[in-house]
Design a protein around this motif. Structure first.
Motif, PDB file in Angstrom:
ATOM      1  N   ASN A  61       0.758  -1.197  -0.062  1.00  0.00           N
ATOM      2  CA  ASN A  61      -0.073   0.089  -0.218  1.00  0.00           C
ATOM      3  C   ASN A  61       0.814   1.166   0.241  1.00  0.00           C
ATOM      4  OD1 ASN A  61      -2.283  -1.417   0.097  1.00  0.00           O
ATOM      5  ND2 ASN A  61      -2.634  -1.317   2.203  1.00  0.00           N
ATOM      6  N   LEU A  62       1.839   1.226   0.883  1.00  0.00           N
ATOM      7  CA  LEU A  62       2.870   2.540   0.893  1.00  0.00           C
ATOM      8  C   LEU A  62       3.701   2.478  -0.240  1.00  0.00           C
ATOM      9  CD1 LEU A  62       3.722   2.184   4.834  1.00  0.00           C
ATOM     10  CD2 LEU A  62       1.860   3.273   3.714  1.00  0.00           C
ATOM     11  N   MET A  63       4.236   1.540  -0.644  1.00  0.00           N
ATOM     12  CA  MET A  63       5.264   1.644  -1.884  1.00  0.00           C
ATOM     13  C   MET A  63       4.541   1.992  -3.363  1.00  0.00           C
ATOM     14  SD  MET A  63       7.973  -1.427  -0.984  1.00  0.00           S
ATOM     15  CE  MET A  63       6.939  -2.652  -1.553  1.00  0.00           C
ATOM     16  N   ASP A  64       3.293   1.467  -3.276  1.00  0.00           N
ATOM     17  CA  ASP A  64       2.548   1.756  -4.465  1.00  0.00           C
ATOM     18  C   ASP A  64       2.082   3.243  -4.740  1.00  0.00           C
ATOM     19  OD1 ASP A  64       2.317  -0.877  -5.388  1.00  0.00           O
ATOM     20  OD2 ASP A  64       0.442  -1.106  -5.064  1.00  0.00           O
ATOM     21  N   ILE A  65       1.805   3.798  -3.499  1.00  0.00           N
ATOM     22  CA  ILE A  65       1.488   5.377  -3.578  1.00  0.00           C
ATOM     23  C   ILE A  65       2.712   6.206  -3.771  1.00  0.00           C
ATOM     24  CG2 ILE A  65       0.727   7.301  -1.980  1.00  0.00           C
ATOM     25  CD1 ILE A  65      -1.024   5.462  -0.551  1.00  0.00           C
ATOM     26  N   TYR A  66       3.912   5.677  -3.309  1.00  0.00           N
ATOM     27  CA  TYR A  66       5.046   6.703  -3.288  1.00  0.00           C
ATOM     28  C   TYR A  66       5.569   6.508  -4.846  1.00  0.00           C
ATOM     29  CZ  TYR A  66       9.661   8.473  -3.544  1.00  0.00           C
ATOM     30  OH  TYR A  66      10.882   9.261  -4.088  1.00  0.00           O
ATOM     31  N   LEU A  67       5.329   5.257  -5.418  1.00  0.00           N
ATOM     32  CA  LEU A  67       5.952   5.005  -6.785  1.00  0.00           C
ATOM     33  C   LEU A  67       5.121   5.718  -7.996  1.00  0.00           C
ATOM     34  CD1 LEU A  67       7.046   1.225  -6.608  1.00  0.00           C
ATOM     35  CD2 LEU A  67       8.516   3.237  -6.747  1.00  0.00           C
ATOM     36  N   TYR A  68       3.630   5.917  -7.325  1.00  0.00           N
ATOM     37  CA  TYR A  68       2.796   6.771  -8.367  1.00  0.00           C
ATOM     38  C   TYR A  68       3.634   8.235  -8.549  1.00  0.00           C
ATOM     39  CZ  TYR A  68      -1.030   9.157 -10.510  1.00  0.00           C
ATOM     40  OH  TYR A  68      -1.828   9.819 -10.981  1.00  0.00           O
ATOM     41  N   THR A  69       4.072   8.603  -7.349  1.00  0.00           N
ATOM     42  CA  THR A  69       4.594   9.986  -7.529  1.00  0.00           C
ATOM     43  C   THR A  69       5.779  10.250  -8.209  1.00  0.00           C
ATOM     44  OG1 THR A  69       5.914   9.992  -5.492  1.00  0.00           O
ATOM     45  CG2 THR A  69       3.540  10.516  -5.121  1.00  0.00           C
ATOM     46  N   VAL A  70       6.282   9.298  -8.554  1.00  0.00           N
ATOM     47  CA  VAL A  70       7.753   9.284  -9.514  1.00  0.00           C
ATOM     48  C   VAL A  70       7.616   8.580 -10.662  1.00  0.00           C
ATOM     49  CG1 VAL A  70       9.254   9.596  -7.454  1.00  0.00           C
ATOM     50  CG2 VAL A  70       8.914   7.364  -8.197  1.00  0.00           C
ATOM     51  N   ARG A  71       6.681   7.585 -10.858  1.00  0.00           N
ATOM     52  CA  ARG A  71       6.222   6.876 -11.972  1.00  0.00           C
ATOM     53  C   ARG A  71       5.075   6.753 -12.288  1.00  0.00           C
ATOM     54  NH1 ARG A  71      11.206   2.596 -13.019  1.00  0.00           N
ATOM     55  NH2 ARG A  71      12.728   4.015 -13.435  1.00  0.00           N
ATOM     56  N   PRO A  72       3.885   7.457 -12.545  1.00  0.00           N
ATOM     57  CA  PRO A  72       2.605   7.360 -12.655  1.00  0.00           C
ATOM     58  C   PRO A  72       2.211   6.251 -13.741  1.00  0.00           C
ATOM     59  CG  PRO A  72       3.345   9.722 -13.151  1.00  0.00           C
ATOM     60  CD  PRO A  72       4.355   9.078 -12.906  1.00  0.00           C
ATOM     61  N   ASP A  73       2.867   6.356 -14.575  1.00  0.00           N
ATOM     62  CA  ASP A  73       2.612   5.477 -15.884  1.00  0.00           C
ATOM     63  C   ASP A  73       2.679   3.910 -15.497  1.00  0.00           C
ATOM     64  OD1 ASP A  73       2.065   7.717 -17.214  1.00  0.00           O
ATOM     65  OD2 ASP A  73       3.985   7.600 -18.393  1.00  0.00           O
ATOM     66  N   GLU A  74       3.266   3.538 -14.339  1.00  0.00           N
ATOM     67  CA  GLU A  74       3.512   2.236 -13.992  1.00  0.00           C
ATOM     68  C   GLU A  74       2.592   1.880 -12.790  1.00  0.00           C
ATOM     69  OE1 GLU A  74       7.772   1.434 -13.315  1.00  0.00           O
ATOM     70  OE2 GLU A  74       8.179   2.505 -14.926  1.00  0.00           O
ATOM     71  N   SER A  75       1.600   2.603 -12.507  1.00  0.00           N
ATOM     72  CA  SER A  75       0.869   2.304 -11.287  1.00  0.00           C
ATOM     73  C   SER A  75      -0.591   1.775 -11.445  1.00  0.00           C
ATOM     74  CB  SER A  75       0.405   3.777 -10.651  1.00  0.00           C
ATOM     75  OG  SER A  75      -0.284   3.522  -9.587  1.00  0.00           O
ATOM     76  N   SER A  76      -1.066   1.195 -10.785  1.00  0.00           N
ATOM     77  CA  SER A  76      -2.171   0.409 -10.693  1.00  0.00           C
ATOM     78  C   SER A  76      -3.311   1.045  -9.609  1.00  0.00           C
ATOM     79  CB  SER A  76      -2.324  -1.199 -10.455  1.00  0.00           C
ATOM     80  OG  SER A  76      -1.626  -1.445  -9.275  1.00  0.00           O
ATOM     81  N   LEU A  77      -2.841   1.921  -9.192  1.00  0.00           N
ATOM     82  CA  LEU A  77      -3.635   2.672  -8.232  1.00  0.00           C
ATOM     83  C   LEU A  77      -5.141   3.095  -8.604  1.00  0.00           C
ATOM     84  CD1 LEU A  77      -1.320   5.346  -6.331  1.00  0.00           C
ATOM     85  CD2 LEU A  77      -2.116   3.035  -5.270  1.00  0.00           C
ATOM     86  N   ASP A  78      -6.261   3.129  -7.788  1.00  0.00           N
ATOM     87  CA  ASP A  78      -7.375   3.262  -8.274  1.00  0.00           C
ATOM     88  C   ASP A  78      -7.673   5.000  -8.536  1.00  0.00           C
ATOM     89  OD1 ASP A  78      -8.869   4.839  -5.602  1.00  0.00           O
ATOM     90  OD2 ASP A  78      -7.529   3.372  -5.072  1.00  0.00           O
TER      91      ASP A  78
END
Length: 187
Positions: free
Chosen positions: A82-99
């Motif tokens: 949960n925590l890593m996915d949110i951080y990674l979205y901030t630096v690589r949004p194209d690689e995210s599966s966040l809602d």
């Protein structure tokens, strides 16, 4: 009985009091830390909502204590993700599966709110119990993508705890007197 734990402001015409806070700061910190811990377990928008401002040390201590009580390895892995996915979205949004709701909240953060969120995420991820190679890989990816010099410092500190150690050594080599890294390190 609970009124002794609260502070109040004035009285209304009907004599009712309005609670404005907790009398003892530790109690307030405990309840807020519980909400942070619950948000970490929920993930997504809940995490973004509670980490938009820098947490005080007493709150982070309570949250770390709550995390340390997790005995279920899968629950701990979910929290970590949960925590890593949110951080990674901030630096690589194209690689995210966040809602969509979480992405929208993150896309609308900037400045101090975004910095606080990223800073707190890095702090907690690098202090989670090491269950796998996921955390060192996360630290490496984040270090490669991060541009903010203060967050790079956070990642170097985190790498000392989690690995890969080459990141901490690489950062240490940048501490040339008068360099940006040197000035950040002194602040």
């Amino acid at each position: 009985a609970i009124t002794g734990l609260l502070t109040f402001s004035g009285f209304s015409e009907d004599g009712a009091k309005t609670a404005t806070g907790f009398y003892h700061r530790s109690l307030c910190a405990y309840f807020y830390a519980e909400s942070v811990f619950t948000a970490f377990q929920q993930g997504g928008a809940a995490v973004v909502s509670v980490l938009r401002q820098t947490l005080r040390n007493d709150i982070t201590d309570y949250v770390r204590g709550a995390i340390s009580t997790i005995r279920d390895e899968e629950e701990l892995r979910r929290l970590q993700k949960n925590l890593m996915d949110i951080y990674l979205y901030t630096v690589r949004p194209d690689e995210s599966s966040l809602d969509a709701e979480t992405r929208s909240l993150l896309d609308n953060l900037s400045g101090e709110g975004l910095f606080s969120l990223k800073n707190e995420l890095l702090y907690f991820v690098t202090r989670l119990p090491m269950l796998s190679k996921d955390i060192p890989e996360f630290v490496e990816k984040a270090y490669e993508c991060e541009r903010d010099p203060y967050l790079k410092l956070d990642l170097a500190y985190g790498a000392v705890l989690t690995g890969p150690s080459r990141i901490a050594l690489e950062y240490a080599k940048t501490l040339i007197p008068g360099s940006e890294a040197d000035l950040v390190h002194r602040s």
